[in-house]
Design an enzyme around this catalytic site. Structure first.
Site, mmCIF file in Angstrom:
data_model
loop_
_atom_site.group_PDB
_atom_site.id
_atom_site.type_symbol
_atom_site.label_atom_id
_atom_site.label_comp_id
_atom_site.label_asym_id
_atom_site.label_seq_id
_atom_site.Cartn_x
_atom_site.Cartn_y
_atom_site.Cartn_z
ATOM 1 N N GLU A 24 -19.688 -11.286 0.698
ATOM 2 C CA GLU A 24 -20.132 -12.509 1.381
ATOM 3 C C GLU A 24 -20.099 -12.336 2.896
ATOM 4 O OE1 GLU A 24 -17.554 -15.700 2.290
ATOM 5 O OE2 GLU A 24 -15.999 -15.006 0.911
ATOM 6 N N LYS A 85 -22.858 -22.315 7.795
ATOM 7 C CA LYS A 85 -22.062 -21.883 6.633
ATOM 8 C C LYS A 85 -22.786 -22.413 5.399
ATOM 9 C CE LYS A 85 -17.574 -23.088 4.597
ATOM 10 N NZ LYS A 85 -16.289 -23.780 4.826
ATOM 11 N N VAL A 105 -18.873 -18.147 -0.986
ATOM 12 C CA VAL A 105 -18.794 -17.599 -2.341
ATOM 13 C C VAL A 105 -19.920 -18.165 -3.207
ATOM 14 C CG1 VAL A 105 -17.393 -17.587 -4.455
ATOM 15 C CG2 VAL A 105 -16.332 -17.074 -2.242
ATOM 16 N N ASP A 137 -12.399 -33.483 -1.406
ATOM 17 C CA ASP A 137 -12.838 -32.168 -0.936
ATOM 18 C C ASP A 137 -12.549 -31.097 -1.995
ATOM 19 O OD1 ASP A 137 -13.516 -29.865 0.383
ATOM 20 O OD2 ASP A 137 -12.389 -30.307 2.204
ATOM 21 N N LYS A 158 -7.162 -19.471 -2.143
ATOM 22 C CA LYS A 158 -6.426 -19.509 -0.872
ATOM 23 C C LYS A 158 -5.248 -20.475 -0.974
ATOM 24 C CE LYS A 158 -10.141 -20.001 1.825
ATOM 25 N NZ LYS A 158 -11.317 -19.334 1.266
HETATM 26 N N1 PSU Z 1 -12.036 -16.157 1.738
HETATM 27 C C1 PSU Z 1 -11.533 -15.708 2.902
HETATM 28 N N2 PSU Z 1 -12.013 -16.237 4.069
HETATM 29 C C2 PSU Z 1 -13.029 -17.172 4.038
HETATM 30 C C3 PSU Z 1 -13.564 -17.627 2.802
HETATM 31 C C4 PSU Z 1 -13.024 -17.078 1.688
HETATM 32 O O1 PSU Z 1 -10.658 -14.852 2.910
HETATM 33 O O2 PSU Z 1 -13.471 -17.576 5.102
HETATM 34 C C5 PSU Z 1 -14.724 -18.608 2.763
HETATM 35 C C6 PSU Z 1 -15.591 -18.291 1.543
HETATM 36 O O3 PSU Z 1 -16.906 -18.108 1.990
HETATM 37 C C7 PSU Z 1 -15.477 -19.506 0.651
HETATM 38 C C8 PSU Z 1 -15.323 -20.566 1.683
HETATM 39 O O4 PSU Z 1 -16.599 -19.666 -0.183
HETATM 40 O O5 PSU Z 1 -14.383 -19.985 2.603
HETATM 41 C C9 PSU Z 1 -14.843 -21.862 1.087
HETATM 42 O O6 PSU Z 1 -15.182 -22.897 1.946
HETATM 43 P P1 PSU Z 1 -15.065 -24.416 1.473
HETATM 44 O O7 PSU Z 1 -13.601 -24.614 1.207
HETATM 45 O O8 PSU Z 1 -15.592 -25.227 2.633
HETATM 46 O O9 PSU Z 1 -15.906 -24.557 0.235
HETATM 47 MN MN MN Z 2 -14.829 -28.270 1.198
#
Ligand code: PSU
Ligand code: MN
Length: 304
Positions: A24, A85, A105, A137, A158
């Site tokens: 990604e 993004k 992702v 969220d 995470k």
């Molecule tokens: N994993 C990491 N760093 C990141 C991300 C994932 O180590 O920055 C990113 C990925 O692209 C994932 C996104 O899809 O964060 C999730 O964002 P959100 O919580 O806004 O869906």
């Molecule tokens: Mn989100």
């Protein structure tokens, strides 16, 4: 026709039926600071090659969906600020308006599937945020895993998330969550968490076999492979817990919302750990890239 371009090495691997691993680009533009982001992007690509597969870093550049970036494109993306993004909701709009954006992702899975790539390596997927019962969220990554047939190798979810709720949503959505070589579900920067992994497998071959079995059964969606960070590289969960709480409290106090939440928390944790979170993040992404390459190499051997 979708304007889909493969890099030179990806086009070659695609023509030969060789193993390809999707990577990604949001992790480059929104997950790590420059210049470490570029170094890591290069290292991760080299790790995939070293393990016998071809890396395909995915991004939308000037309205074109790129499957694999040439080096000048990677450099420009790593240096760019204000890059969009992209997730499922906005990738088509970005292409249609000749925009440039980094794929999360969810969007990387969509692009990988369009390009015939079955395995994807990242750091950690998005999931259910803490306080989601108020904010709603929940990352689109979870629903993507439920519908797009790509095996995603991550180091768990995470740890900034509500990991227990994330696992519940994945179960409801019918996503297999398979931890490699241990019973505990890993927590990104930490090798273990207090949560038990729904499934466990001990080899890349078993994971490739499970991927094929789902396809043969007509089951929609992909698999989440939780590949724990090496013990030597981890930050133990109990050390991180107060730091994550402090970062989340700041995000709440400043009213950070939507797409900004994940980048904000990652940046604050980087500052509060004096860079240790980034060192661990780099180690785990590289570990995932190598393991994903092994799965894709097995999948590329066609049954005769
Ligand atoms: N994993 C990491 N760093 C990141 C991300 C994932 O180590 O920055 C990113 C990925 O692209 C994932 C996104 O899809 O964060 C999730 O964002 P959100 O919580 O806004 O869906
Ligand atoms: Mn989100």
């Amino acid at each position: 026709m979708i304007p889909l371009f493969r890099s030179g090495e990806v086009a070659k691997a695609h023509a030969e039926g060789g193993p390809i691993v999707a990577l990604e680009s949001t992790i480059i533009t929104h997950g790590m600071p420059y210049p470490q982001n570029l170094e890591v992007a290069h290292q991760v690509e080299a790790d995939v090659r070293g393990a016998g597969a071809t890396p395909a870093t995915i991004a939308v550049i000037g309205g074109c969906l790129h499957i694999g970036l040439e080096d000048d494109q990677l450099v420009r993306l790593a240096q760019a600020t204000n890059v969009a993004k992209l997730s499922r909701a906005d990738i088509a709009a970005c292409i249609a308006t000749n925009g440039t954006g980094a794929t999360t992702v969810a969007a990387t899975m969509i692009a990988a599937h369009l390009a015939g790539i079955e395995v994807f390596a990242t750091g950690g997927i998005g999931g259910v945020h803490r306080g989601a019962e108020e904010s709603f969220d929940i990352s689109a990554d979870l629903m993507e895993l439920a519908q797009t047939p790509v095996t995603v190798v991550a180091a768990g979810a995470k740890a900034i998330l509500d990991v227990a709720k994330t696992l519940e949503v994945l179960e409801t959505q019918g996503v297999p969550v398979i931890t490699v070589g241990q019973n505990s579900f890993p927590a990104f920067w930490s090798k273990t968490s207090s949560l038990k992994s729904p499934l466990r497998m001990d080899s890349a071959a078993q994971i490739a076999s499970a991927h094929k079995t789902r396809a043969m059964m007509g089951l929609r969606g992909g698999q989440l492979i939780a590949n724990p960070i090496d013990a030597a590289d981890e930050i133990p969960a109990e050390q991180l817990a107060p730091i994550i709480q402090a970062a989340q409290a700041e995000a709440d106090a400043q009213g950070v919302k939507g797409k900004e939440v994940t980048p904000f928390l990652l940046q604050r944790i980087f500052e509060l750990t004096e860079g240790r979170s980034l060192t661990a993040n780099i180690a785990l992404v590289r570990n995932n890239a190598r393991f994903a390459a092994r799965i894709s190499a097995i999948l590329a051997i066609k049954d005769t």
